[in-house]
Design an enzyme around this catalytic site. Structure first.
Site, PDB file in Angstrom:
ATOM      1  N   ASP A 123       8.028  92.972 -52.062  1.00 16.40           N
ATOM      2  CA  ASP A 123       9.031  93.985 -52.356  1.00 16.40           C
ATOM      3  C   ASP A 123       9.679  94.403 -51.045  1.00 16.40           C
ATOM      4  O   ASP A 123       9.041  94.345 -49.986  1.00 16.40           O
ATOM      5  CB  ASP A 123       8.397  95.204 -53.023  1.00 16.40           C
ATOM      6  CG  ASP A 123       7.966  94.946 -54.458  1.00 16.40           C
ATOM      7  OD1 ASP A 123       8.551  94.069 -55.102  1.00 16.40           O
ATOM      8  OD2 ASP A 123       7.052  95.644 -54.927  1.00 16.40           O
ATOM      9  N   ASP A 139      12.815  92.560 -59.837  1.00 14.00           N
ATOM     10  CA  ASP A 139      12.682  93.853 -60.518  1.00 14.00           C
ATOM     11  C   ASP A 139      14.051  94.354 -60.978  1.00 14.00           C
ATOM     12  O   ASP A 139      14.181  94.911 -62.069  1.00 14.00           O
ATOM     13  CB  ASP A 139      12.040  94.889 -59.600  1.00 14.00           C
ATOM     14  CG  ASP A 139      10.643  94.516 -59.157  1.00 14.00           C
ATOM     15  OD1 ASP A 139       9.950  93.780 -59.882  1.00 14.00           O
ATOM     16  OD2 ASP A 139      10.242  94.961 -58.057  1.00 14.00           O
TER      17      ASP A 139
END
Length: 175
Positions: A123, A139
């Site tokens: 991330d 995401d």
């Protein structure tokens, strides 16, 4: 409504899936190469930055170190999406729904690749202004597709017959 070619639709869906997946994987690669050792890159001071994070959980860091569970769930989601995609009529009326399916599949596979290959998800987007959890391109695909899907259900697919393709097909002689 005019039908559009089933083969073209499937090909476009596959190309969209591959391109979206490639964008996700390239951005994660760049995050690993540029952010892991060098720290965050501030794009908008006190608002938004690129910050490397190894996420071993799900959204908001819940269920840490349950990689096998997440891979199984992603595989089930992919199976459902594949089934629904194949049942959807190949008309322009369902084009937006197909795009949602491609985005969700791309996001699921993008994070599944990380979980299988690395045992965590890379991330790197961080909204520091609201201290939002760090997230990635995959995401974004899933969230955008789910919001879009909800809007489609609320405002576009209003007829009862819009989802008749989900009903069990009638067998010959069982009319």
């Amino acid at each position: 409504m005019k039908s559009y070619n089933k083969k073209i639709s499937c090909l476009l869906g596959l190309v969209g899936f591959v391109l979206a997946l490639a964008l996700d994987q390239v951005t994660k690669y760049l995050a690993v190469m540029d952010l892991r050792e060098n720290g965050p890159v501030i794009l908008i001071k006190n608002v938004f930055q690129l910050q490397y994070l190894e996420n071993r959980g799900a959204a908001f860091g819940i269920m840490q170190n349950r990689q096998f569970f997440f891979v199984v769930i992603a595989a089930v989601i992919l199976g459902i999406i594949g089934y629904l995609y194949s049942r959807m009529p190949y008309t322009s009326h369902y084009r937006m729904l197909r795009i949602c399916a491609v985005l969700i599949a791309s996001g699921a596979v993008g994070n599944m690749i990380d979980r299988i290959r690395l045992n965590y998800v890379v991330d790197f987007f961080y909204f520091s202004l609201i201290d939002f959890p760090v997230f990635n391109v995959a995401d974004c695909y899933v969230v955008i597709a789910c919001i879009w899907f909800a809007c489609l259900i609320l405002f576009y697919y209003k007829d009862e017959s819009d989802f008749d393709f989900l009903k069990a097909s009638k067998r010959k002689g069982n009319k």
